[in-house]
Design a protein around this motif. Structure first.
Motif, PDB file in Angstrom:
ATOM      1  N   TYR A   1       0.840  -1.205   0.000  1.00  0.00           N
ATOM      2  CA  TYR A   1       0.000   0.000   0.000  1.00  0.00           C
ATOM      3  C   TYR A   1       0.872   1.251   0.000  1.00  0.00           C
ATOM      4  O   TYR A   1       0.630   2.196  -0.762  1.00  0.00           O
ATOM      5  N   ILE A   2       1.877   1.279   0.878  1.00  0.00           N
ATOM      6  CA  ILE A   2       2.760   2.445   0.966  1.00  0.00           C
ATOM      7  C   ILE A   2       3.461   2.678  -0.368  1.00  0.00           C
ATOM      8  O   ILE A   2       3.522   3.803  -0.868  1.00  0.00           O
ATOM      9  N   ASN A   3       3.995   1.620  -0.932  1.00  0.00           N
ATOM     10  CA  ASN A   3       4.741   1.748  -2.188  1.00  0.00           C
ATOM     11  C   ASN A   3       3.883   2.318  -3.308  1.00  0.00           C
ATOM     12  O   ASN A   3       4.272   3.269  -3.992  1.00  0.00           O
TER      13      ASN A   3
ATOM     14  N   LYS B   1      12.283   1.838  -3.067  1.00  0.00           N
ATOM     15  CA  LYS B   1      13.268   0.785  -3.325  1.00  0.00           C
ATOM     16  C   LYS B   1      13.637   0.052  -2.042  1.00  0.00           C
ATOM     17  O   LYS B   1      13.821  -1.166  -2.035  1.00  0.00           O
ATOM     18  N   GLY B   2      13.715   0.818  -0.939  1.00  0.00           N
ATOM     19  CA  GLY B   2      14.023   0.194   0.349  1.00  0.00           C
ATOM     20  C   GLY B   2      12.930  -0.760   0.796  1.00  0.00           C
ATOM     21  O   GLY B   2      13.212  -1.837   1.330  1.00  0.00           O
TER      22      GLY B   2
ATOM     23  N   VAL C   1      10.778  -2.330  -1.215  1.00  0.00           N
ATOM     24  CA  VAL C   1      10.843  -3.494  -2.098  1.00  0.00           C
ATOM     25  C   VAL C   1      11.975  -4.423  -1.638  1.00  0.00           C
ATOM     26  O   VAL C   1      11.829  -5.646  -1.602  1.00  0.00           O
ATOM     27  N   PHE C   2      13.090  -3.817  -1.248  1.00  0.00           N
ATOM     28  CA  PHE C   2      14.239  -4.576  -0.741  1.00  0.00           C
ATOM     29  C   PHE C   2      13.835  -5.391   0.487  1.00  0.00           C
ATOM     30  O   PHE C   2      14.147  -6.587   0.603  1.00  0.00           O
ATOM     31  N   PHE C   3      13.118  -4.749   1.414  1.00  0.00           N
ATOM     32  CA  PHE C   3      12.678  -5.446   2.631  1.00  0.00           C
ATOM     33  C   PHE C   3      11.711  -6.571   2.292  1.00  0.00           C
ATOM     34  O   PHE C   3      11.807  -7.675   2.841  1.00  0.00           O
ATOM     35  N   GLN C   4      10.748  -6.295   1.402  1.00  0.00           N
ATOM     36  CA  GLN C   4       9.770  -7.307   1.025  1.00  0.00           C
ATOM     37  C   GLN C   4      10.444  -8.577   0.523  1.00  0.00           C
ATOM     38  O   GLN C   4      10.146  -9.686   0.969  1.00  0.00           O
ATOM     39  N   PHE C   5      11.343  -8.413  -0.398  1.00  0.00           N
ATOM     40  CA  PHE C   5      11.945  -9.583  -1.018  1.00  0.00           C
ATOM     41  C   PHE C   5      13.012 -10.211  -0.128  1.00  0.00           C
ATOM     42  O   PHE C   5      13.266 -11.413  -0.230  1.00  0.00           O
TER      43      PHE C   5
ATOM     44  N   SER D   1      17.041  -2.110 -12.735  1.00  0.00           N
ATOM     45  CA  SER D   1      17.039  -1.533 -11.385  1.00  0.00           C
ATOM     46  C   SER D   1      16.346  -2.452 -10.385  1.00  0.00           C
ATOM     47  O   SER D   1      16.818  -2.625  -9.261  1.00  0.00           O
ATOM     48  N   TYR D   2      15.209  -3.057 -10.806  1.00  0.00           N
ATOM     49  CA  TYR D   2      14.512  -3.976  -9.910  1.00  0.00           C
ATOM     50  C   TYR D   2      15.332  -5.242  -9.672  1.00  0.00           C
ATOM     51  O   TYR D   2      15.379  -5.777  -8.560  1.00  0.00           O
ATOM     52  N   SER D   3      16.018  -5.709 -10.720  1.00  0.00           N
ATOM     53  CA  SER D   3      16.835  -6.917 -10.578  1.00  0.00           C
ATOM     54  C   SER D   3      17.954  -6.701  -9.572  1.00  0.00           C
ATOM     55  O   SER D   3      18.247  -7.582  -8.750  1.00  0.00           O
ATOM     56  N   ILE D   4      18.565  -5.536  -9.627  1.00  0.00           N
ATOM     57  CA  ILE D   4      19.662  -5.239  -8.700  1.00  0.00           C
ATOM     58  C   ILE D   4      19.154  -5.208  -7.263  1.00  0.00           C
ATOM     59  O   ILE D   4      19.775  -5.765  -6.345  1.00  0.00           O
ATOM     60  N   ILE D   5      17.993  -4.567  -7.067  1.00  0.00           N
ATOM     61  CA  ILE D   5      17.421  -4.482  -5.704  1.00  0.00           C
ATOM     62  C   ILE D   5      17.117  -5.883  -5.165  1.00  0.00           C
ATOM     63  O   ILE D   5      17.467  -6.212  -4.026  1.00  0.00           O
TER      64      ILE D   5
END
Length: 801
Positions: free
Chosen positions: A302-304, A425-426, A428-432, A729-733
């Motif tokens: 939701y935040i993202n 991005k942070g 998304v990083f936490f999610q994955f 960019s998403y792949s790197i994250i």
């Protein structure tokens, strides 16, 4: 004003249907998962909650030592502890002892009905002072202090008498002449108690049925002892007193008596001779953590997506501020939208949880009910999830959107800030990262359970039928058993038949244990290992596929004082090799004579590979209680039909009680398998939530780049290069998230594997595969959206420029 907030919020949700659907679906999955995990955690933590005095009831246990080295904890204690401690310690107000009788065959003379009752205990009449069992008829309950009296559960009373008002009725125990009078009926015990029983016999009956009982006060520890202590008793201080008692007691050599709260038993006690397999606090904590993670993943979505869509709301905010809206009014507006999304998700979750509850209950194998969880608890949980979800998911978006500069947004000069991009991005990083950790743990649990199921047990349990021997008189037992074995041996469906007093995979309650067994002539204090022993027929090792290291097996003519030991027992007794043990005698007395070792057999997993091998002693038994039948066929129906025919010829009026050995043995893995399935299920849900969030975020961000993609295509960029550029960019994250999460997953998996004697090696693929899998999911999610934009006609996105 509030009405206006909700009206605008509803319009915005309808206008942005895709984003709203992603929000509600993601949150719903998270909330349903949280509700189910809350049911599970609350149930596991609710053990003994039905007892009003549970905080003041302790169970005693014995810590056994071999010299200074701790060996094992045993929950069965000596019969003298209860009365002695009530006299010795002022904080002990009362006690109750339970003696496990196992299974008995009961008969109702009034109905001419008989069956086997599985869970039978002798118990003190004081049990009702400690435990809050609901008595349905207490008119004669005081007579439970007399011999030959029993208490039944309601279901058992209905089974034998077709009614719950069974007080005054009588039952017969097979081979016991005196009838037993029913003096009480209690409600069936709930599942969330560690001590389950169907029937209680009065403790005063023990010396009558077990003539050795009173002469073995300090040589046989067979009782579960519970103490009622005074309010405010500190368990640590009380255990210090028990330690001092143990140190000063000459008969408690190499033993320390200690106490634990009954409310701690299910999750924190993993001792020998437990009444049942207990749960695990580690598993409950893992499940609780998974529930929190899944909720956070849903709220992060939701935040993202809300902050990413800030550009589309910028002019709206600018106009509102220009006509006089304050920052606080805008915050309330956006919190209102967050509340509506969370409230809609909660309503949908309630519906889904009700539809799926039966499946989840069957999935866990527990008797979960809404009544047990509590309607008010459910209301509190739902209200809490709605309010906390509204605050967490709405707080940052509300601050971001309400803080826009109206002069810039109305001039069209607003763009996503660097802080907003970094935050997204942070998150998304936490999610994955969390998802990779869960996936690594799921892979490890699956691998460990699979490893246990395929570990060489050292004993063959496949195609093995177990039949309980009827409790007949001694004069008939041998004759009937031989006749039944002969019937089976004549069948082409049977390979071999043997008999035994215990079985591979049996609970500790079905094993005999002794301490202080030493080589004859050695110092009695030299060895305090706990040895486990039972009787078998001479062909037991051959039938079960257990190898002999040295010596020989029993023969029909073997003297009763001859024994066989396994290699673990050989080590404990101090023999350098198996050959040197043959012909030696040990202080394992049979008929008041020391036993002679005639053979050493290979270690096998009497218990599951989760545990170390046990030091074992086998003796030649005359009348074991189990037939073990090795079948030549996998057609179980055909085999059972043959067995039933043979049974009716020999044991005409007896109940045929049978099961397959591998089914019983594999029950030891049931909790691990269930935990593994649960982790896999919730891990898949977390992947789905993270994937939904990434899908929504990437779809929106790519829509903002449509013109850029169009320009690049006009200038000659290929579809492949565009997909690679935007996915990079998403792949790197996500790759970074996978790398960072591996150490966390490693620590969690190692802590879990410490519970197993036999465990897997943590190979590289256990961590690389989850990272690769998550990366693939992310690439497919982002790549599909990018590909759709890349193959579109660039004229459509550039025609307005």
């Amino acid at each position: 004003m509030i009405r206006n907030y909700f009206k605008i919020a509803i319009r915005n949700l309808i206008k942005n249907k895709t984003a709203s659907l992603i929000h509600i679906l993601g949150l719903s999955i998270g909330i349903v998962s949280a509700i189910f995990i809350a049911y599970y955690v609350q149930f596991e933590q609710s053990y003994e909650s039905m007892h009003a005095r549970s905080d003041n009831v302790y169970r005693l246990y014995l810590d056994l030592y071999n010299g200074d080295a701790f060996e094992v904890s045993d929950v069965e204690t000596y019969q003298t502890f209860g009365p002695d401690f009530k006299e010795t310690f002022p904080e002990v107000l009362d006690y109750a002892r339970f003696f496990n009788m196992g299974e008995v065959e009961m008969e109702s003379p009034s109905r001419d009905y008989k069956s086997v009752v599985n869970q039978v205990y002798f118990a003190d009449p004081s049990l009702f002072n400690l435990f809050s069992y609901q008595i349905l008829d207490d008119n004669n309950i005081k007579r439970f202090e007399e011999p030959n009296t029993i208490i039944l559960t309601e279901s058992l009373a209905k089974k034998y008498f077709n009614k719950s008002e069974a007080v005054g009725e009588t039952l017969l125990i097979k081979n016991v002449e005196t009838p037993f009078e029913v003096v009480g009926v209690i409600e069936d015990l709930p599942q969330n108690t560690h001590l389950k029983f169907d029937m209680l016999l009065s403790h005063a009956t023990i010396p009558i049925l077990l003539t050795w009982y009173e002469q073995n006060k300090w040589t046989a520890n067979n009782e579960y002892t519970y103490l009622l202590v005074a309010e405010g008793t500190d368990i640590n201080a009380f255990n210090s007193k028990l330690k001092a008692y143990s140190d000063n007691h000459e008969l408690l050599n190499n033993m320390k008596v200690a106490a634990e709260r009954i409310s701690d038993i299910h999750l924190y006690s993993n001792k020998t001779f437990e009444p049942e397999v207990n749960g695990s606090a580690l598993v409950v904590n893992y499940m609780f953590g998974i529930g929190i993670f899944i909720l956070l993943l849903a709220w992060i979505n939701y935040i993202n997506l809300s902050t990413a869509k800030a550009m589309l709301r910028a002019k709206e905010v600018g106009v509102r501020k220009a006509i006089g809206s304050s920052k606080s009014q805008l915050i309330r507006q956006f919190f209102c939208e967050a509340f509506l999304v969370n409230f809609a998700a909660v309503l949908f979750s309630l519906l889904m949880s009700q539809l799926l509850f039966t499946h989840f209950k069957n999935f866990t194998g527990q008797q979960l009910t809404l009544e047990q969880f509590g309607y008010f608890n459910l209301i509190y949980l739902i209200a809490g999830l709605t309010l906390i979800g509204t605050f967490i998911s709405g707080f940052y978006p509300a601050l971001v959107l309400s803080d826009f500069n109206p002069s810039l947004t109305l001039k069209g000069k607003f763009s996503n800030s660097a802080k907003g991009i970094i935050l997204r991005k942070g998150l998304v990083f936490f999610q994955f990262s969390a998802t990779v950790v869960l996936l690594c743990v799921a892979f490890a649990i699956y691998s460990q359970v699979n490893f246990l199921s395929k570990t060489d047990l050292g004993v063959q349990i496949d195609d093995t039928l177990v039949i309980r021997t009827p409790n007949t008189s001694d004069s008939l037992h041998h004759v009937l058993a031989n006749s039944f074995r002969n019937q089976l041996d004549e069948s082409s469906l049977v390979a071999k038949v043997t008999q035994t007093e215990s079985l591979p995979g049996a609970d500790y309650n079905d094993l005999n244990s002794s301490r202080g067994i030493n080589r004859l002539g050695a110092d009695e204090q030299e060895n305090k290992t706990t040895f486990y022993h039972f009787g078998v027929k001479p062909n037991y090792l051959d039938v079960m596929g257990i190898g002999i290291v040295a010596g020989k097996s029993f023969e029909d003519s073997s003297a009763p004082e001859m024994i066989m030991i396994n290699d673990k027992a050989r080590e404990a007794l101090g023999f350098e090799d198996a050959g040197k043990a043959i012909g030696e005698s040990v202080t394992y007395h049979i008929n008041n004579r020391p036993a002679e070792i005639i053979g050493v057999f290979d270690n096998f997993h009497q218990r599951s590979p989760k545990e170390n091998h046990l030091p074992m002693i086998l003796r030649n038994a005359s009348s074991p209680k189990f037939f073990i039948v090795k079948l030549e066929t996998q057609d179980s129906d055909q085999a059972l039909a043959m067995v039933n025919t043979a049974w009716q010829k020999v044991y005409q009026d007896e109940i045929l009680d049978y099961f397959f050995l591998d089914d019983m043995y594999n029950q030891q893995y049931a909790n691990d398998q269930q935990f593994g399935k649960s982790v896999v299920l919730f891990t898949l849900l977390s992947i789905l939530i993270a994937g939904l969030g990434l899908f929504g975020l990437s779809s929106f961000m790519i829509s903002l780049k449509e013109k850029e993609i169009g320009v690049r295509k006009v200038l000659g960029a290929t579809t492949r290069s565009l997909v690679a550029l935007i996915s990079k960019s998403y792949s790197i994250i996500i790759l970074a998230a996978g790398i960072v999460s591996v150490p966390v997953a490693y620590v969690l998996i190692q802590s879990w594997l410490e519970n197993y004697a036999q465990r897997i090696e943590l190979d590289w693929w256990l961590f690389v595969l989850p990272v690769a899998f998550i990366l693939l999911i992310a690439l497919l999610t982002v790549g599909s959206q990018t590909l759709k934009a890349a193959i579109a006609n660039p004229i459509a996105s550039l025609k307005n420029e």
